[in-house]
Design a protein around this motif. Structure first.
Motif, PDB file in Angstrom:
ATOM      1  N   PHE A   1       0.896  -1.163   0.000  1.00 26.85           N
ATOM      2  CA  PHE A   1       0.000   0.000   0.000  1.00 26.85           C
ATOM      3  C   PHE A   1       0.928   1.205   0.000  1.00 26.85           C
ATOM      4  O   PHE A   1       1.672   1.392   0.962  1.00 26.85           O
ATOM      5  CB  PHE A   1      -0.883   0.005   1.246  1.00 26.85           C
TER       6      PHE A   1
ATOM      7  N   PHE B   1       4.382   0.864   1.587  1.00 27.08           N
ATOM      8  CA  PHE B   1       4.405  -0.048   2.737  1.00 27.08           C
ATOM      9  C   PHE B   1       4.001  -1.458   2.305  1.00 27.08           C
ATOM     10  O   PHE B   1       2.955  -1.644   1.675  1.00 27.08           O
ATOM     11  CB  PHE B   1       3.434   0.492   3.795  1.00 27.08           C
TER      12      PHE B   1
ATOM     13  N   ALA C   1       2.438  -4.636   3.210  1.00 25.48           N
ATOM     14  CA  ALA C   1       1.609  -5.274   4.239  1.00 25.48           C
ATOM     15  C   ALA C   1       1.839  -6.789   4.230  1.00 25.48           C
ATOM     16  O   ALA C   1       1.751  -7.451   5.255  1.00 25.48           O
ATOM     17  CB  ALA C   1       0.132  -4.968   3.996  1.00 25.48           C
TER      18      ALA C   1
ATOM     19  N   PRO D   1       0.543 -11.467  15.433  1.00 25.91           N
ATOM     20  CA  PRO D   1       0.049 -10.327  16.200  1.00 25.91           C
ATOM     21  C   PRO D   1      -0.679  -9.329  15.302  1.00 25.91           C
ATOM     22  O   PRO D   1      -0.598  -9.406  14.074  1.00 25.91           O
ATOM     23  CB  PRO D   1       1.330  -9.716  16.776  1.00 25.91           C
ATOM     24  N   SER D   2      -1.373  -8.397  15.924  1.00 21.35           N
ATOM     25  CA  SER D   2      -2.119  -7.380  15.179  1.00 21.35           C
ATOM     26  C   SER D   2      -1.202  -6.648  14.203  1.00 21.35           C
ATOM     27  O   SER D   2      -0.090  -6.278  14.551  1.00 21.35           O
ATOM     28  CB  SER D   2      -2.716  -6.405  16.205  1.00 21.35           C
ATOM     29  N   GLY D   3      -1.672  -6.472  12.987  1.00 21.96           N
ATOM     30  CA  GLY D   3      -0.914  -5.703  11.999  1.00 21.96           C
ATOM     31  C   GLY D   3       0.127  -6.505  11.231  1.00 21.96           C
ATOM     32  O   GLY D   3       0.871  -5.958  10.425  1.00 21.96           O
ATOM     33  N   CYS D   4       0.164  -7.832  11.436  1.00 20.29           N
ATOM     34  CA  CYS D   4       1.211  -8.633  10.782  1.00 20.29           C
ATOM     35  C   CYS D   4       0.868  -8.976   9.331  1.00 20.29           C
ATOM     36  O   CYS D   4       1.696  -9.538   8.620  1.00 20.29           O
ATOM     37  CB  CYS D   4       1.481  -9.916  11.567  1.00 20.29           C
TER      38      CYS D   4
ATOM     39  N   LYS E   1      -2.278 -10.597   8.334  1.00 21.52           N
ATOM     40  CA  LYS E   1      -3.185 -11.740   8.195  1.00 21.52           C
ATOM     41  C   LYS E   1      -4.401 -11.394   7.330  1.00 21.52           C
ATOM     42  O   LYS E   1      -4.745 -12.122   6.417  1.00 21.52           O
ATOM     43  CB  LYS E   1      -3.722 -12.205   9.564  1.00 21.52           C
TER      44      LYS E   1
ATOM     45  N   THR F   1      -4.852  -8.933   5.270  1.00 23.34           N
ATOM     46  CA  THR F   1      -4.471  -8.609   3.891  1.00 23.34           C
ATOM     47  C   THR F   1      -4.277  -9.901   3.098  1.00 23.34           C
ATOM     48  O   THR F   1      -4.715 -10.010   1.941  1.00 23.34           O
ATOM     49  CB  THR F   1      -3.176  -7.759   3.877  1.00 23.34           C
TER      50      THR F   1
ATOM     51  N   GLU G   1     -11.080 -14.787  11.774  1.00 25.19           N
ATOM     52  CA  GLU G   1     -11.254 -14.689  13.231  1.00 25.19           C
ATOM     53  C   GLU G   1     -12.685 -15.004  13.641  1.00 25.19           C
ATOM     54  O   GLU G   1     -13.357 -14.185  14.293  1.00 25.19           O
ATOM     55  CB  GLU G   1     -10.875 -13.282  13.716  1.00 25.19           C
TER      56      GLU G   1
HETATM   57  N1  LIG Z   1      -5.857  -0.487   2.522  1.00 21.81           N
HETATM   58  C1  LIG Z   1      -4.751  -0.268   3.235  1.00 21.81           C
HETATM   59  N2  LIG Z   1      -4.014   0.846   3.066  1.00 21.81           N
HETATM   60  C2  LIG Z   1      -2.879   1.069   3.751  1.00 21.81           C
HETATM   61  N3  LIG Z   1      -2.389   0.223   4.693  1.00 21.81           N
HETATM   62  C3  LIG Z   1      -3.076  -0.904   4.924  1.00 21.81           C
HETATM   63  C4  LIG Z   1      -4.293  -1.215   4.222  1.00 21.81           C
HETATM   64  N4  LIG Z   1      -4.742  -2.406   4.669  1.00 21.81           N
HETATM   65  C5  LIG Z   1      -3.855  -2.816   5.604  1.00 21.81           C
HETATM   66  N5  LIG Z   1      -2.857  -1.927   5.757  1.00 21.81           N
HETATM   67  C6  LIG Z   1      -1.724  -2.017   6.689  1.00 21.81           C
HETATM   68  O1  LIG Z   1      -1.092  -3.276   6.477  1.00 21.81           O
HETATM   69  C7  LIG Z   1      -0.684  -3.839   7.725  1.00 21.81           C
HETATM   70  C8  LIG Z   1      -1.269  -5.222   7.878  1.00 21.81           C
HETATM   71  O2  LIG Z   1      -2.652  -5.085   8.095  1.00 21.81           O
HETATM   72  P1  LIG Z   1      -3.628  -6.328   8.285  1.00 21.81           P
HETATM   73  O3  LIG Z   1      -4.999  -5.790   8.507  1.00 21.81           O
HETATM   74  O4  LIG Z   1      -3.440  -7.277   7.177  1.00 21.81           O
HETATM   75  O5  LIG Z   1      -3.060  -6.952   9.639  1.00 21.81           O
HETATM   76  P2  LIG Z   1      -3.700  -8.042  10.608  1.00 21.81           P
HETATM   77  O6  LIG Z   1      -2.604  -8.981  10.923  1.00 21.81           O
HETATM   78  O7  LIG Z   1      -4.929  -8.604  10.000  1.00 21.81           O
HETATM   79  O8  LIG Z   1      -4.073  -7.198  11.881  1.00 21.81           O
HETATM   80  P3  LIG Z   1      -5.330  -7.362  12.901  1.00 21.81           P
HETATM   81  O9  LIG Z   1      -5.121  -8.668  13.614  1.00 21.81           O
HETATM   82  O10 LIG Z   1      -5.184  -6.178  13.794  1.00 21.81           O
HETATM   83  O11 LIG Z   1      -6.576  -7.339  12.078  1.00 21.81           O
HETATM   84  C9  LIG Z   1      -1.108  -2.864   8.815  1.00 21.81           C
HETATM   85  O12 LIG Z   1       0.015  -2.076   9.163  1.00 21.81           O
HETATM   86  C10 LIG Z   1      -2.177  -2.035   8.147  1.00 21.81           C
HETATM   87  O13 LIG Z   1      -2.220  -0.737   8.682  1.00 21.81           O
END
Ligand SMILES: Nc1ncnc2c1ncn2[C@@H]1O[C@H](COP(=O)(O)OP(=O)(O)OP(=O)(O)O)[C@@H](O)[C@H]1O
Length: 358
Positions: free
Chosen positions: A13, A16, A18, A37-40, A42, A44, A163
Motif C-alpha cells: 500500500f 508499505f 503489508a 500479532p495485530s498488523g502482521c 493476516k 491482507t 477470526e
Molecule cells: N488499505 C490499506 N491501506 C494502507 N495500509 C493498509 C491497508 N490495509 C492494511 N494496511 C496495513 O497493512 C498492515 C497489515 O494489516 P492487516 O490488517 O493485514 O493486519 P492483521 O494482521 O490482519 O491485523 P489485525 O489482527 O489487527 O486485524 C497494517 O500495518 C495495516 O495498517
C-alpha cells in the motif's frame, strides 16, 4: 496438487509492504491457520486470496487456476471461495433457511434442489430443524454455524475463516472449536483460518503459518512450532517461550549440541549442522525449568511467588543476568519464598537457528 498456492506474494500500500514475499502451499483438505500479532498482514493475506485485493507481485493459484498475478485478477465471486466472518453478517429480516439459500436464489437454482441443498447444509453444521428461525433468536454459536452453512451451500473449493470466534465468550469459543474441528473432519474442506489466538490455531490446524511484519516467519505443524521455533519471534510468540543468551560450545551431533547458558553448561536440541558460535539464543518454556538445590544449574533470586491454587508462579532473576526474569511453576507444597536465593536448572531447550539459516 495444492488446493491453494501463494508464490512470492507481495502486497504494497503506497510504499508499505503489508505482505512481503510470502510463499505457502495449502494441500487439498488441509486446515491451515494463519497466526500472528495485530498488523502482521493476516487480513491482507485473506483479502488477497478472496480477491478483494490484487497482488503487487507474485502469484496466487486455486487448484490449477491462477487467480491473481501478472495476467490480472479473477473477481471474488468467480473464485469459489467461501468466507466466514467474525461478525456473521447474517440478514436479520430473513430466516435461517433464507439466509443460507440466498446465493442459490440469486443463481436461480430450481427451488426443490435449492431446498435440499439448504437442508444438507443445515445438517452439516448440526442445525437441523432451525431453518425457520430468525438470526435474532439464535445463540452466538448458532449464528456462526449459519454463517458457515451459508458459505458451504455454494460448494466452495476453499473456505476462509476470518477470526470467526473473536466475538464469542470463552466457553462458547471452546465448543465452537470442537464444532469446527469435527466439521473439518466430516467434510474434508480445505480451510484457511485467520486468528491471533495461538491456542485456537494449535487446537485446530494441521499446519500454522506464523506471520511477522508482513513476512512468513515459519510454516510448520503446531508441535514443530512449539518445539523447534525458527526464530526469536516465533519462540516468544508461541507459548511465551523464554529466550536466554547462549554460546554454542560443540557442533551438532544427533540433533543436540552443548551450550553455555547463564554460566551453566547444558545439552540442548538443535538443527542439523549447527557449529560453535557466540551470541546465540536458547528457547525454553516454563515447564522446562525447575529447582536444583544441589545439582548443576545457575543461582539467582526469587523475585516473586504468586500463589495460583495448587501451584505457584515463580519469578526468578539469575545472578549472571539480573535484567532477565524467568518464570516457572512450582506445585504445592510451594517451598520457595520471595527474596530467597535458589538454584535452577534447565531440563530441555532448543537452540534458535542463526538468522538467515534456512
Ligand atoms: N488499505 C490499506 N491501506 C494502507 N495500509 C493498509 C491497508 N490495509 C492494511 N494496511 C496495513 O497493512 C498492515 C497489515 O494489516 P492487516 O490488517 O493485514 O493486519 P492483521 O494482521 O490482519 O491485523 P489485525 O489482527 O489487527 O486485524 C497494517 O500495518 C495495516 O495498517
Amino acid at each position: 496438487m495444492a488446493r491453494l498456492s501463494l508464490d512470492n506474494v507481495t502486497k504494497s500500500f503506497a510504499n508499505f509492504d503489508a505482505v512481503k514475499d510470502v510463499s505457502i502451499d495449502v494441500g487439498d483438505g488441509e486446515f491451515l491457520a494463519v497466526l500472528g500479532p495485530s498488523g502482521c498482514g493476516k487480513t491482507t493475506l485473506l483479502r488477497l486470496v478472496a480477491g478483494f485485493e490484487k497482488v503487487t507481485s507474485g502469484e496466487i493459484r486455486i487448484g490449477s487456476e491462477v487467480v491473481s498475478g501478472k495476467g490480472g485478477s479473477v473477481a471474488p465471486e468467480k473464485r469459489r471461495v467461501g468466507i466466514v466472518f467474525q461478525n456473521y453478517a447474517l440478514w436479520p429480516h430473513m430466516t435461517v433457511a433464507e439466509n443460507i439459500g440466498y446465493s442459490l436464489k440469486v443463481a436461480k437454482l430450481d427451488k426443490a434442489v435449492a431446498r435440499q441443498k439448504v437442508e444438507d447444509a443445515l445438517a452439516l453444521v448440526n442445525l437441523q430443524g432451525l431453518g425457520e428461525r430468525r438470526p435474532a433468536n439464535l445463540s452466538g454459536g448458532q449464528r456462526q454455524r449459519v454463517a458457515l452453512a451459508r458459505c458451504l451451500v455454494a460448494a466452495p473449493s476453499l473456505v476462509l475463516f476470518d477470526e470467526p470466534l473473536a466475538n464469542l465468550d470463552v466457553h462458547l469459543r471452546a465448543s465452537m472449536e470442537d464444532e469446527f474441528a469435527s466439521f473439518h473432519k466430516r467434510t474434508g474442506t480445505t480451510i484457511v483460518y485467520i486468528t491471533h489466538d495461538q491456542a485456537e490455531a494449535m487446537a485446530l490446524a494441521d499446519r500454522i503459518a506464523v506471520m511477522d511484519g508482513g513476512r512468513l516467519a515459519q510454516l510448520a505443524t503446531p508441535r514443530e512450532l512449539y518445539h523447534e521455533p525458527a526464530n526469536e519471534m516465533v519462540a516468544s510468540f508461541i507459548s511465551q517461550g523464554i529466550l536466554l543468551p547462549a554460546d554454542v560450545l560443540s557442533a551438532e551431533e544427533r540433533g543436540h549440541c552443548k551450550v553455555r547458558v547463564l554460566g551453566a553448561e547444558l545439552i540442548v536440541r538443535c538443527r542439523p549442522g549447527e557449529r560453535p558460535r557466540t551470541g546465540a539464543k536458547v528457547c525454553c518454556r516454563s515447564a522446562d525449568l525447575d529447582v536444583s538445590p544441589d545439582g548443576p544449574g545457575f543461582d539467582g533470586l526469587v523475585k516473586r511467588v504468586i500463589y495460583q491454587g495448587g501451584s505457584a508462579r515463580i519469578e526468578f532473576t539469575p545472578s549472571t543476568n539480573p535484567d532477565l526474569t524467568l518464570h516457572f511453576e512450582q506445585p504445592d507444597p510451594v517451598a520457595l519464598e520471595s527474596g530467597a536465593q535458589a538454584r535452577l536448572r534447565i531440563r530441555s531447550g532448543w537452540l534458535i537457528p542463526a538468522a538467515g539459516a534456512a
